[in-house]
Each structure stands twice: as C-alpha cells, then as structure tokens.
Design a protein around this motif. Structure first.
Motif, PDB file in Angstrom:
ATOM      1  N   PRO A   3       0.795  -1.223   0.000  1.00  0.00           N
ATOM      2  CA  PRO A   3       0.000   0.000   0.000  1.00  0.00           C
ATOM      3  C   PRO A   3       0.829   1.275   0.000  1.00  0.00           C
ATOM      4  CG  PRO A   3      -0.961  -1.594   1.502  1.00  0.00           C
ATOM      5  CD  PRO A   3       0.348  -2.164   1.050  1.00  0.00           C
ATOM      6  N   VAL A   4       1.985   1.263   0.665  1.00  0.00           N
ATOM      7  CA  VAL A   4       2.849   2.443   0.661  1.00  0.00           C
ATOM      8  C   VAL A   4       3.412   2.690  -0.742  1.00  0.00           C
ATOM      9  CG1 VAL A   4       5.088   3.319   1.481  1.00  0.00           C
ATOM     10  CG2 VAL A   4       3.431   2.399   3.109  1.00  0.00           C
ATOM     11  N   ALA A   5       3.804   1.619  -1.440  1.00  0.00           N
ATOM     12  CA  ALA A   5       4.264   1.768  -2.824  1.00  0.00           C
ATOM     13  C   ALA A   5       3.125   2.246  -3.718  1.00  0.00           C
ATOM     14  CB  ALA A   5       4.835   0.444  -3.329  1.00  0.00           C
ATOM     15  N   ALA A   6       1.923   1.726  -3.479  1.00  0.00           N
ATOM     16  CA  ALA A   6       0.762   2.160  -4.268  1.00  0.00           C
ATOM     17  C   ALA A   6       0.463   3.641  -4.040  1.00  0.00           C
ATOM     18  CB  ALA A   6      -0.463   1.315  -3.905  1.00  0.00           C
ATOM     19  N   ALA A   7       0.852   4.150  -2.879  1.00  0.00           N
ATOM     20  CA  ALA A   7       0.622   5.561  -2.572  1.00  0.00           C
ATOM     21  C   ALA A   7       1.671   6.473  -3.205  1.00  0.00           C
ATOM     22  CB  ALA A   7       0.614   5.764  -1.054  1.00  0.00           C
ATOM     23  N   GLY A   8       2.699   5.880  -3.841  1.00  0.00           N
ATOM     24  CA  GLY A   8       3.670   6.699  -4.568  1.00  0.00           C
ATOM     25  C   GLY A   8       5.039   6.783  -3.954  1.00  0.00           C
ATOM     26  N   ALA A   9       5.346   5.896  -3.001  1.00  0.00           N
ATOM     27  CA  ALA A   9       6.678   5.900  -2.380  1.00  0.00           C
ATOM     28  C   ALA A   9       7.485   4.706  -2.869  1.00  0.00           C
ATOM     29  CB  ALA A   9       6.564   5.855  -0.858  1.00  0.00           C
ATOM     30  N   ARG A  10       8.798   4.811  -2.776  1.00  0.00           N
ATOM     31  CA  ARG A  10       9.667   3.645  -2.970  1.00  0.00           C
ATOM     32  C   ARG A  10       9.810   2.972  -1.611  1.00  0.00           C
ATOM     33  NH1 ARG A  10      13.944   5.828  -5.203  1.00  0.00           N
ATOM     34  NH2 ARG A  10      13.287   5.258  -7.306  1.00  0.00           N
ATOM     35  N   ALA A  11       9.353   1.742  -1.508  1.00  0.00           N
ATOM     36  CA  ALA A  11       9.408   1.002  -0.253  1.00  0.00           C
ATOM     37  C   ALA A  11      10.671   0.149  -0.220  1.00  0.00           C
ATOM     38  CB  ALA A  11       8.168   0.121  -0.098  1.00  0.00           C
ATOM     39  N   VAL A  12      11.482   0.330   0.794  1.00  0.00           N
ATOM     40  CA  VAL A  12      12.721  -0.433   0.959  1.00  0.00           C
ATOM     41  C   VAL A  12      12.587  -1.305   2.207  1.00  0.00           C
ATOM     42  CG1 VAL A  12      15.202  -0.314   1.386  1.00  0.00           C
ATOM     43  CG2 VAL A  12      14.117   1.338  -0.157  1.00  0.00           C
ATOM     44  N   LEU A  13      12.779  -2.606   2.033  1.00  0.00           N
ATOM     45  CA  LEU A  13      12.704  -3.547   3.140  1.00  0.00           C
ATOM     46  C   LEU A  13      14.016  -4.323   3.216  1.00  0.00           C
ATOM     47  CD1 LEU A  13       9.937  -3.875   1.139  1.00  0.00           C
ATOM     48  CD2 LEU A  13       9.078  -4.870   3.246  1.00  0.00           C
ATOM     49  N   TYR A  14      14.503  -4.573   4.420  1.00  0.00           N
ATOM     50  CA  TYR A  14      15.715  -5.367   4.552  1.00  0.00           C
ATOM     51  C   TYR A  14      15.635  -6.215   5.810  1.00  0.00           C
ATOM     52  CZ  TYR A  14      17.622  -2.261   8.204  1.00  0.00           C
ATOM     53  OH  TYR A  14      17.831  -1.555   9.365  1.00  0.00           O
ATOM     54  N   ASP A  15      16.286  -7.381   5.772  1.00  0.00           N
ATOM     55  CA  ASP A  15      16.395  -8.226   6.950  1.00  0.00           C
ATOM     56  C   ASP A  15      17.548  -7.718   7.812  1.00  0.00           C
ATOM     57  OD1 ASP A  15      14.336 -10.032   6.376  1.00  0.00           O
ATOM     58  OD2 ASP A  15      15.636 -11.342   5.192  1.00  0.00           O
ATOM     59  N   LEU A  16      17.286  -7.512   9.080  1.00  0.00           N
ATOM     60  CA  LEU A  16      18.349  -7.105   9.995  1.00  0.00           C
ATOM     61  C   LEU A  16      19.457  -8.152  10.020  1.00  0.00           C
ATOM     62  CD1 LEU A  16      16.271  -5.903  13.084  1.00  0.00           C
ATOM     63  CD2 LEU A  16      17.184  -4.491  11.228  1.00  0.00           C
ATOM     64  N   ARG A  17      20.614  -7.748  10.432  1.00  0.00           N
ATOM     65  CA  ARG A  17      21.754  -8.655  10.613  1.00  0.00           C
ATOM     66  C   ARG A  17      21.303  -9.900  11.394  1.00  0.00           C
ATOM     67  NH1 ARG A  17      27.557  -7.658  11.451  1.00  0.00           N
ATOM     68  NH2 ARG A  17      27.093  -5.520  10.792  1.00  0.00           N
ATOM     69  N   GLY A  18      21.605 -11.074  10.856  1.00  0.00           N
ATOM     70  CA  GLY A  18      21.285 -12.313  11.541  1.00  0.00           C
ATOM     71  C   GLY A  18      19.854 -12.780  11.397  1.00  0.00           C
ATOM     72  N   HIS A  19      18.993 -11.990  10.772  1.00  0.00           N
ATOM     73  CA  HIS A  19      17.586 -12.323  10.631  1.00  0.00           C
ATOM     74  C   HIS A  19      17.252 -12.682   9.182  1.00  0.00           C
ATOM     75  CE1 HIS A  19      17.706 -10.078  14.394  1.00  0.00           C
ATOM     76  NE2 HIS A  19      16.493 -10.509  14.676  1.00  0.00           N
ATOM     77  N   GLY A  20      16.175 -13.431   9.005  1.00  0.00           N
ATOM     78  CA  GLY A  20      15.722 -13.746   7.654  1.00  0.00           C
ATOM     79  C   GLY A  20      16.823 -14.341   6.812  1.00  0.00           C
ATOM     80  N   LEU A  21      17.072 -13.725   5.664  1.00  0.00           N
ATOM     81  CA  LEU A  21      18.086 -14.213   4.738  1.00  0.00           C
ATOM     82  C   LEU A  21      19.377 -13.398   4.786  1.00  0.00           C
ATOM     83  CD1 LEU A  21      15.772 -14.956   1.650  1.00  0.00           C
ATOM     84  CD2 LEU A  21      16.637 -16.568   3.357  1.00  0.00           C
ATOM     85  N   SER A  22      19.472 -12.478   5.742  1.00  0.00           N
ATOM     86  CA  SER A  22      20.722 -11.730   5.899  1.00  0.00           C
ATOM     87  C   SER A  22      21.761 -12.583   6.616  1.00  0.00           C
ATOM     88  CB  SER A  22      20.487 -10.434   6.681  1.00  0.00           C
ATOM     89  OG  SER A  22      19.790  -9.487   5.898  1.00  0.00           O
ATOM     90  N   GLU A  23      23.014 -12.205   6.459  1.00  0.00           N
ATOM     91  CA  GLU A  23      24.110 -12.965   7.053  1.00  0.00           C
ATOM     92  C   GLU A  23      24.061 -12.903   8.582  1.00  0.00           C
ATOM     93  OE1 GLU A  23      29.031 -12.951   7.000  1.00  0.00           O
ATOM     94  OE2 GLU A  23      27.884 -11.653   5.641  1.00  0.00           O
TER      95      GLU A  23
END
Length: 274
Positions: A49-69
């Motif tokens: 929804p934020v991208a649909a509102a006209g923003a560039r949405a940037v998401l990242y996994d914190l260090r050690g979380h998800g697919l981050s190292e």
C-alpha cells in the motif's frame, strides 16, 4: 536473491517501486523486530500500500535475521543504526527517508533519527520499544521473552520437533532463531542497550507517528513519545495488544497513509487503504 554488502555483511533487501510515473519518489524504509521477525512481516502488510501511494518502499532483513548474514557479533544499537545507513548507502539512497519500524525496530529507528537527523525525514513507530526514563526498564520484558525462547530452542530442541511433524517453515524459522539467540552476542548486546529518555526525545527534529495497542505492555513508551517529542501524534488502537501490525493492519494503514501523505507527499489510494 536481492542483496547488498554493507559493513562487510551481506543483507537481504527487497524494494517495491511506486505505482505509476512518480519522479523522485519519497523513500520509506521498513525496520522489523527481533528474532522470529524479518522483512516479510512488512512485505505482506504495509509495503504494498505504501508503494501504491507513490513511495519507494525499501525492506531489509536485519543482521542475523531472515536471509541476511548471521555474524557472531554486531547486534548492539549503534551497530544496527550503522547497518541501516550502510544498506541505504549501498542502495544509493542518500536523501532523507521515512522510517517505519515495528517493535524492537523502533529502537533502531529512534536512535537512527537521533544519530543522523539530516537523513531521517520522519518516523512511524509501531509498538516501539526504547523510550524509557530508567535503564533496564524498557528492555526487561524483551530480555525475558528472548531468554525464555533461548531455553526452549536449545534444551527442548524445538526446531527438530517442528521439522519432525512436518512443519517445515516453522521448523526452519525456529532453527534460525536458535542460531541467532544461542550462537551470537545478541542477548548481551540487548542487555547493554540504553533507553531513549525524555531529554533525547525532546531533541528529535522530525515528525513522529506512534501507534500502540490499547492493551500493549509497552504503551507507556507511546505516552512518553507523545509528551516528549516536539511533533508527535499518538494513535491508540482499541482492543489490540502488541500484535497490531499483524492483527490491525487495515486500521494501521488508515492512520499511516494520511500521515505519510502530509509529511512525505504520497497520496492516499482512492477506494480504501488496501
């Protein structure tokens, strides 16, 4: 897998471009919570929804979380703030951004705005930890929860149990959480973290939207933000506790999208927030 290397560490990153032709769109960066959390909690709730509102949405996994190292160390507040700006630098995002943070992610976002005010245009803090007058008070509940999780994961072999009954995704998440909690300096770094007190909050130069559940165990942090931050709006969600991001997404968007429209220049999608 989209990724960047920042501060010698590999980070998993996802970007959603704004819908339509939007020259020089505002950038909204999402900062998730601890241990079992990752960027997907925003990917499936607020980022679209934020991208649909006209923003560039940037998401990242914190260090050690998800697919981050997962590194052995580097989980302190200052490291997390440095990681955030290093990821943005690697993406070429050097202009001021709006940070949307959930739970422990709010600790990172608050400290980022205090450390580098020229690079943070606004904060949306959802059930954020961090604000407190007394050291240790803000983190006691958080540390207790993480500590109990550490014991269950290590001694009850939760990941193996989940995988044995066919719950593969939850089993993988538990295994990742076990390695993070019991195999790194995360808990020690959390214990050493200092709260953000009223005097520091009073120096925040950017606008803040704070959203907390009526039944939240950290709603006192929301009240402190309201009373201490020069430009703060507090929205309390009736009937909700700490899980407002997942269970109150529609109401959260109804509050957040107009706020972003006013402060970041995005638009509120016609026909509802979703």
């Amino acid at each position: 897998m989209p990724e960047v290397t920042a501060r010698g560490t590999r980070f998993h990153v996802q970007t959603m471009e704004p819908h339509g032709d939007v020259p020089d769109p505002p950038v909204v960066v999402f900062v998730h919570g601890l241990v079992l959390d990752n960027l997907s909690s925003f990917y499936y709730t607020l980022a679209g929804p934020v991208a649909a509102a006209g923003a560039r949405a940037v998401l990242y996994d914190l260090r050690g979380h998800g697919l981050s190292e997962r590194t052995p160390s580097g989980y302190g507040t200052a490291d997390s703030v440095a990681d955030l700006f290093a990821v943005l630098d690697a993406l070429g995002e050097t202009a001021p951004v709006h940070l949307v943070a959930n739970s422990y992610g709010g600790v990172i976002a608050l400290n980022a705005a205090l450390a580098r005010p020229a690079r943070v245009a606004g904060l949306v803090l959802i059930e954020s930890y961090g604000p407190s007058e007394r050291p240790g008070e803000w983190s006691e509940g958080l540390l207790n929860t993480v500590g109990k999780s550490a014991l269950v994961l290590e001694y009850e072999r939760l990941a193996d149990q989940l995988l044995a009954i066919g719950w593969r995704q939850r089993g993988r998440q538990a295994r990742t959480a076990d390695a993070l909690i019991n195999g790194t300096g995360l808990i020690d770094d959390l214990a050493a973290a200092e709260p953000v007190g009223p005097a520091a909050l009073a120096t925040l130069t950017c606008p803040v939207l704070a959203v907390y559940g009526e039944r939240s165990d950290v709603i006192s942090a929301g009240r402190m933000l309201l009373h201490s931050v020069p430009d703060c709006t507090l929205h309390v969600m009736s009937g909700h506790a700490h899980t407002v991001l997942r269970e109150g997404t529609a109401e959260l968007l109804d509050v957040m999208l107009p706020w972003l429209s006013h402060h970041a220049g995005t638009k509120v999608p016609v026909g509802g927030s979703l």
